[in-house]
Design a protein around this motif. Sequence first.
Motif, PDB file in Angstrom:
ATOM      1  N   THR A  67       0.749  -1.164   0.065  1.00 43.84           N
ATOM      2  CA  THR A  67      -0.112   0.000   0.018  1.00 43.84           C
ATOM      3  C   THR A  67       0.966   1.266   0.031  1.00 43.84           C
ATOM      4  N   ILE A  68       1.866   1.311   0.918  1.00 46.88           N
ATOM      5  CA  ILE A  68       2.912   2.459   1.018  1.00 46.88           C
ATOM      6  C   ILE A  68       3.751   2.588  -0.272  1.00 46.88           C
ATOM      7  N   ALA A  69       4.143   1.724  -0.754  1.00 47.61           N
ATOM      8  CA  ALA A  69       5.146   1.491  -1.954  1.00 47.61           C
ATOM      9  C   ALA A  69       4.266   1.981  -3.195  1.00 47.61           C
ATOM     10  N   SER A  70       2.984   1.660  -3.289  1.00 43.47           N
ATOM     11  CA  SER A  70       2.241   1.904  -4.544  1.00 43.47           C
ATOM     12  C   SER A  70       1.316   3.382  -4.381  1.00 43.47           C
ATOM     13  N   HIS A  71       1.278   4.237  -3.157  1.00 41.69           N
ATOM     14  CA  HIS A  71       0.758   5.116  -3.468  1.00 41.69           C
ATOM     15  C   HIS A  71       1.800   6.426  -3.442  1.00 41.69           C
ATOM     16  N   PRO A  72       1.615   7.063  -4.463  1.00 39.07           N
ATOM     17  CA  PRO A  72       2.742   8.236  -4.683  1.00 39.07           C
ATOM     18  C   PRO A  72       2.743   9.132  -3.451  1.00 39.07           C
ATOM     19  N   LYS A  73       1.751   9.440  -3.018  1.00 35.58           N
ATOM     20  CA  LYS A  73       1.750  10.654  -1.797  1.00 35.58           C
ATOM     21  C   LYS A  73       2.369  10.006  -0.553  1.00 35.58           C
ATOM     22  N   LEU A  74       2.378   8.559  -0.467  1.00 38.78           N
ATOM     23  CA  LEU A  74       2.858   7.969   0.675  1.00 38.78           C
ATOM     24  C   LEU A  74       4.397   7.371   0.503  1.00 38.78           C
ATOM     25  N   ASN A  75       4.666   7.009  -0.574  1.00 42.10           N
ATOM     26  CA  ASN A  75       5.934   6.429  -0.853  1.00 42.10           C
ATOM     27  C   ASN A  75       6.749   7.751  -1.148  1.00 42.10           C
ATOM     28  N   GLN A  76       7.661   8.113  -0.240  1.00 37.69           N
ATOM     29  CA  GLN A  76       8.553   9.044  -0.639  1.00 37.69           C
ATOM     30  C   GLN A  76      10.118   8.499  -0.088  1.00 37.69           C
ATOM     31  N   ASP A  77      10.752   7.668  -0.673  1.00 37.02           N
ATOM     32  CA  ASP A  77      11.844   7.171  -0.309  1.00 37.02           C
ATOM     33  C   ASP A  77      11.812   6.679   0.887  1.00 37.02           C
ATOM     34  N   VAL A  78      10.871   5.692   1.315  1.00 36.15           N
ATOM     35  CA  VAL A  78      10.844   5.015   2.604  1.00 36.15           C
ATOM     36  C   VAL A  78      11.505   3.749   2.472  1.00 36.15           C
TER      37      VAL A  78
END
Length: 126
Positions: A67-78
Amino acid sequence: MNKRLMVVEDNPDLLDIYQVCLQKDGFDVVCARDGEEALKQFVDCKPQVVVCDIKMPKLTGFDVIETIASHPKLNQDVAFIVMSAYGDKDMVDRAEKLGIGRDRYLVKSQATLKDVLRTVRSAFAA
């Protein structure tokens, strides 16, 4: 630099141990007891690293990572680190398909707290 990480673990004893150990090492630790709680907290806490169990109630760790990796607003180099009781090939392969290398897949029964700290430090340094 703020070193904020999220630990997602449904075992309260392990969660407490990881939190204390990581805080003593200077990290700002946010805890979640299941995948659903992790996703709810993620946007507000904006961790750079997520240490995530896989087998949990409600949402699995893989659900959280996907979910985090596929969501552009969530995945910011996590950076993701898997902490799992399961180290079988299928689980490790699934993590690798999500971009989590073997060096960031820790099997709880084999990983010491030093291993956890080393892996977290490495994730922040990358």
